[in-house]
Design a protein around this motif. Structure first.
Motif, PDB file in Angstrom:
ATOM      1  N   GLU A   1       0.825  -1.204   0.000  1.00 30.92           N
ATOM      2  CA  GLU A   1       0.000   0.000   0.000  1.00 30.92           C
ATOM      3  C   GLU A   1       0.866   1.263   0.000  1.00 30.92           C
ATOM      4  O   GLU A   1       0.510   2.265  -0.621  1.00 30.92           O
ATOM      5  N   MET A   2       1.995   1.201   0.701  1.00 33.76           N
ATOM      6  CA  MET A   2       2.904   2.352   0.711  1.00 33.76           C
ATOM      7  C   MET A   2       3.407   2.641  -0.701  1.00 33.76           C
ATOM      8  O   MET A   2       3.408   3.804  -1.144  1.00 33.76           O
ATOM      9  N   TYR A   3       3.839   1.609  -1.422  1.00 35.87           N
ATOM     10  CA  TYR A   3       4.386   1.804  -2.768  1.00 35.87           C
ATOM     11  C   TYR A   3       3.293   2.045  -3.808  1.00 35.87           C
ATOM     12  O   TYR A   3       3.582   2.428  -4.927  1.00 35.87           O
ATOM     13  N   ARG A   4       2.068   1.814  -3.420  1.00 35.53           N
ATOM     14  CA  ARG A   4       0.935   2.076  -4.311  1.00 35.53           C
ATOM     15  C   ARG A   4       0.389   3.492  -4.111  1.00 35.53           C
ATOM     16  O   ARG A   4      -0.370   3.996  -4.934  1.00 35.53           O
ATOM     17  N   THR A   5       0.797   4.123  -2.998  1.00 36.62           N
ATOM     18  CA  THR A   5       0.271   5.443  -2.642  1.00 36.62           C
ATOM     19  C   THR A   5       1.313   6.546  -2.739  1.00 36.62           C
ATOM     20  O   THR A   5       1.011   7.648  -3.211  1.00 36.62           O
ATOM     21  N   PHE A   6       2.536   6.243  -2.311  1.00 34.74           N
ATOM     22  CA  PHE A   6       3.568   7.273  -2.181  1.00 34.74           C
ATOM     23  C   PHE A   6       4.729   7.030  -3.149  1.00 34.74           C
ATOM     24  O   PHE A   6       4.879   5.949  -3.717  1.00 34.74           O
ATOM     25  N   ASN A   7       5.592   8.061  -3.265  1.00 32.92           N
ATOM     26  CA  ASN A   7       6.774   7.908  -4.134  1.00 32.92           C
ATOM     27  C   ASN A   7       7.930   7.231  -3.414  1.00 32.92           C
ATOM     28  O   ASN A   7       8.902   6.822  -4.066  1.00 32.92           O
ATOM     29  N   MET A   8       7.879   7.152  -2.091  1.00 34.86           N
ATOM     30  CA  MET A   8       8.866   6.422  -1.277  1.00 34.86           C
ATOM     31  C   MET A   8      10.300   6.923  -1.474  1.00 34.86           C
ATOM     32  O   MET A   8      11.256   6.194  -1.208  1.00 34.86           O
ATOM     33  N   GLY A   9      10.462   8.143  -1.937  1.00 31.73           N
ATOM     34  CA  GLY A   9      11.792   8.716  -2.099  1.00 31.73           C
ATOM     35  C   GLY A   9      12.283   8.784  -3.530  1.00 31.73           C
ATOM     36  O   GLY A   9      13.357   9.333  -3.798  1.00 31.73           O
ATOM     37  N   ILE A  10      11.498   8.256  -4.478  1.00 35.89           N
ATOM     38  CA  ILE A  10      11.844   8.333  -5.905  1.00 35.89           C
ATOM     39  C   ILE A  10      10.721   9.079  -6.624  1.00 35.89           C
ATOM     40  O   ILE A  10       9.596   8.604  -6.701  1.00 35.89           O
ATOM     41  N   GLY A  11      11.046  10.262  -7.152  1.00 31.35           N
ATOM     42  CA  GLY A  11      10.014  11.074  -7.791  1.00 31.35           C
ATOM     43  C   GLY A  11       9.967  10.974  -9.298  1.00 31.35           C
ATOM     44  O   GLY A  11       8.941  11.262  -9.908  1.00 31.35           O
ATOM     45  N   MET A  12      11.083  10.554  -9.906  1.00 30.56           N
ATOM     46  CA  MET A  12      11.148  10.449 -11.369  1.00 30.56           C
ATOM     47  C   MET A  12      11.989   9.233 -11.737  1.00 30.56           C
ATOM     48  O   MET A  12      13.027   8.975 -11.118  1.00 30.56           O
TER      49      MET A  12
END
Length: 355
Positions: free
Chosen positions: A299-310
């Motif tokens: 769910e974290m990787y499905r919702t947030f960028n987790m520190g990688i934006g591009m």
């Protein structure tokens, strides 16, 4: 029709719309807006539409690329903190980064601000943030609208959205159609949560943890509010020179939907990616949100960028030179995965994660 002298004469201001305050806001923002103008901008502030000439672009087959987005519920944090100087960058970034992934150079931007009661200094602060982000992205703030909507928004509340237009030669459009198995994914860091997932963020920090925005969090080295209001990173400054030097097969802006929803948008059929989640440092705010909210890793990787934006998708031969070039610009970049033949678009591996 004659006035009824027995009744108070109503005015637009009495209904909650202050034209004079609107004029004052324009005066306060005028210099910051004009500082964004490119040579292609025609005319001055105050027209019914912004004018931009393409005659000097010197392209054979130019394609205009447009994008629009807002800041979302991150605005609630800015309003509660009384801090309005950063959300303008969020607004610009969400559009220009999306334009960029098509290979396009941002040309101009327009903003839309809706308020309940117009406070000139507040609006001017927001627009100055928009203008500064436009300038950093190389695009003109060509126009905008401030809508005073009395009785619709509560006092102090506002909404902010933007519309960007860029340009690219048709033959240089980045579509992802040349991506093949064996290609490499390079991740460029984000500055934080950016502007996505804030409904979940707010639920975690307010409803679950009962924290305030001025709460000092040792792991963050500052207050929760300051960390969460860190604006979305603008990627044109680093990526546009890169596009002129190297072949970038695909680009992904990690926004709402995280890795699972955004990466498949540029993949040809029968190809997927495997991401090594240990390949980059996950920012502390994400670890805290996950722990506080007991949020599943997926769910974290499905919702947030987790520190990688591009994410850049490149051939294996180009990956090394691109990273070296980025390092020379003092830009961090990580090899975070590769493309494989697969019916599963995105597989995340490593650390606590094993898809």
């Amino acid at each position: 029709m004659p006035l009824n002298n027995n009744q108070e004469a109503l005015t637009y201001a009495a209904s909650g719309v202050n034209i004079d305050a609107g004029n004052q806001a324009v005066e306060l923002m005028k210099d910051s807006v004009k500082a964004t103008y490119r040579p292609e901008v025609i005319g001055d502030l105050g027209g019914f539409g912004g004018l931009f000439s393409l005659a000097k672009m010197g392209m054979e087959d130019p394609v205009l690329v447009s994008g629009t987005d807002g800041v979302g519920t991150k605005l609630r944090l800015a309003i509660e903190m009384g801090k309005h100087d950063t959300v303008g960058q969020d607004c610009v970034a969400m559009s220009v980064n999306d334009i960029l992934v098509q290979g396009a150079e941002p040309l101009f931007f327009l903003d839309y601000i809706a308020v309940g009661a117009l406070e000139p200094t507040q609006v001017a602060t927001i627009v100055r943030g928009v203008a500064q982000a436009c300038k950093e992205s190389g695009c003109a703030l060509l126009g905008g609208e401030t809508a005073e909507m009395a009785g619709f928004y509560a006092k102090g509340d506002y909404d902010l959205a933007g519309f960007g237009v860029g340009i690219v030669e048709r033959k240089k459009l980045i579509t992802g159609n040349t991506i093949q198995a064996g290609d490499v994914l390079i991740g460029l860091p984000s500055t934080g949560v950016h502007s996505n997932g804030f409904s979940l963020v707010r639920k975690i920090i307010f409803d679950r943890m009962h924290y305030s925005l001025d709460q000092n969090i040792p792991e963050l080295g500052t207050t929760l509010g300051e960390t969460l209001l860190t604006p979305t990173r603008l990627y044109p400054k680093v990526c546009l020179p890169l596009l002129k030097k190297y072949t970038i097969k695909g680009m992904v802006h990690i926004t709402g939907g995280g890795f699972y929803e955004n990466i498949p948008r540029i993949l040809p059929n029968q190809l997927g990616v495997v991401i090594d989640t240990t390949a980059w440092p996950v920012l502390p705010i994400f670890t805290l949100l996950q722990n506080w909210g007991n949020v599943a890793v997926r769910e974290m990787y499905r919702t947030f960028n987790m520190g990688i934006g591009m994410i850049l998708v490149v051939s294996p031969e180009d990956a090394g030179p691109i990273r070296e070039w980025l390092a020379a610009q003092h830009e961090a970049a990580y090899i975070i995965g590769e493309v494989r033949e697969s019916d599963v678009p995105v597989v995340l591996e490593g650390g606590l994660f094993n898809d």
